[in-house]
Design an enzyme around this catalytic site. Sequence first.
Site, PDB file in Angstrom:
ATOM      1  N   LYS A 109     -27.422  -9.408  26.337  1.00  0.00           N
ATOM      2  CA  LYS A 109     -26.956  -8.455  25.618  1.00  0.00           C
ATOM      3  C   LYS A 109     -27.982  -7.588  24.810  1.00  0.00           C
ATOM      4  O   LYS A 109     -27.712  -6.389  24.496  1.00  0.00           O
ATOM      5  CB  LYS A 109     -26.109  -9.121  24.407  1.00  0.00           C
ATOM      6  CG  LYS A 109     -24.796  -9.867  25.068  1.00  0.00           C
ATOM      7  CD  LYS A 109     -23.740  -9.947  24.073  1.00  0.00           C
ATOM      8  CE  LYS A 109     -22.524 -10.523  25.033  1.00  0.00           C
ATOM      9  NZ  LYS A 109     -22.649 -11.509  25.817  1.00  0.00           N
TER      10      LYS A 109
HETATM   11  C1  LIG Z   1     -21.974 -11.581  26.943  1.00  0.00           C
HETATM   12  C2  LIG Z   1     -22.711 -12.840  27.763  1.00  0.00           C
HETATM   13  C3  LIG Z   1     -21.822 -13.066  29.123  1.00  0.00           C
HETATM   14  C4  LIG Z   1     -20.681 -12.418  29.599  1.00  0.00           C
HETATM   15  O1  LIG Z   1     -20.982 -11.016  29.843  1.00  0.00           O
HETATM   16  P1  LIG Z   1     -19.559 -10.104  29.894  1.00  0.00           P
HETATM   17  O2  LIG Z   1     -20.385  -8.549  30.069  1.00  0.00           O
HETATM   18  O3  LIG Z   1     -19.044 -10.303  28.732  1.00  0.00           O
HETATM   19  O4  LIG Z   1     -18.735 -10.394  31.365  1.00  0.00           O
HETATM   20  C5  LIG Z   1     -22.425 -14.245  29.883  1.00  0.00           C
HETATM   21  N1  LIG Z   1     -23.687 -14.816  29.492  1.00  0.00           N
HETATM   22  C6  LIG Z   1     -24.306 -14.727  28.305  1.00  0.00           C
HETATM   23  C7  LIG Z   1     -25.197 -15.451  27.974  1.00  0.00           C
HETATM   24  C8  LIG Z   1     -23.764 -13.858  27.379  1.00  0.00           C
HETATM   25  O5  LIG Z   1     -23.956 -13.633  26.126  1.00  0.00           O
END
Ligand SMILES: *Cc1c(COP(=O)(O)O)cnc(C)c1O
Length: 460
Positions: A109
Amino acid sequence: MRYISTRGGIEPINFKESVMMGLASDGGLLLPENIPSLSDKLNDLSKLSYTDLAYEVISLYATDIPAEDLKSIINRSYSTFRDEEVTPVRDLAGLHILELFHGPTLAFKDVALQLLGNLFEYILEEQGGELNIIGATSGDTGSAAIHGVRGKDRIKIFIMHPDNRVSSVQKQQMTSVLDDNVYNLAINGTFDDCQAILKEIFADVAFKLENSLGSINSINWARVLAQVVYYFYAYFRVKESSGKDIVNFTVPTGNFGDIFAGWIAVSMGLPVKNLILASNSNDILSRFFNTGEYRSGEVCFTHSPSMDIQVASNFERYLYYLLEQDSHKLKFFMAQFSETGSIKIDYETIEKKGSIFKAGCGSNEDTLETIRSFYESSGYLLDPHTAVGVYVARQFDDGETPMICLSTAHPGKFPEAILEATGKDIATHPEIEKIKDYPTDYTVVDNDTFVVKDFVKRNI
Ligand SMILES: *Cc1c(COP(=O)(O)O)cnc(C)c1O
């Protein structure tokens, strides 16, 4: 580039306006009016550094930011990453692991939220005004959002987390950021309570306007856009190492933001055979791609908490294209979904338009077993989210097309799962060690919207 809403209820706006709007004011999601192609430029792009490549991709969409300004925003956003390549690819056990976790909070993120924080700062600086971000987190998003805006003028951030219900690593990452513009609220309740409070605050339109409130959730187009870049970057690296010019990607999926960015990359001309969606036991999306039915159920809690969702907030964007960009049809389906909790798209439509997607899911046991066996065969630790992806990737590996697995978090964030999988307490990261004993600051607050609103008002 102009932006429109999936629900067709806004006049087209520019990129900077789309960044500040977040959710479209008609309740839909913002999308660019068209998707530009890079097919003719792949050769030139393949030689660029991550940040130069990011500029080539992002500048197609952020046409109202002057080149030098945009370059500087991008360079600052990725200078906080610990790896020179920003998102390096490791070739391991017959797979290509795309490491997206070298940002400040060790989760993918950061790729989007470092950029979004700098975009907010730039736009506010230019236009004047302030932004007060309010968010609720079950762990990962909150700390990445805090690290995206810490220390920035004109921005304050209030993040609610459920008191004593986030992991100790996550709590330490959020609450050890002591900048004056950061407020951590530990709510006496669950994550659902935090979300309910957030919803009530945003439903109070007068309060929202009076206090310049904004959000940082995954529906912001700029977050998707930032993620498009690493699909190109990884493709070029794997093409170099394998000599193949078409690849597969497997994406551990929750809110459908990350894999939707992959779909945008493909729509821009990236040569991809399949985009493989991996979900944990919360498998609403993998069921959709296998049956055409999108039906929400109860959330179950797993070792991959950032994928524990039932309603994927970015799915509406893909549905819009699946329905041939027909806002009327889309509104009809979304209304039906919010009334009945389920919609069904004719499976032939999905086959015809969406055949690039494949989907599968992995249970908690599959997750732990994958971490264990991958570690045994290669000495490399997968975090639980990445492990779900690797488990599903194996099912779709044709032995010929290179398989790129997105690694969305560093295993050091999930030491309990790693211990359970391997029997060894070996998951750590220097950054986590470093902040372990940092002083923290947070305020425990009643599970009460009025009390949270009062806290926000007093501090802005
Ligand atoms: C947010 C997140 C996801 C999922 O990603 P999306 O864009 O919501 O599909 C997968 N793995 C981790 C570690 C995350 O923080």
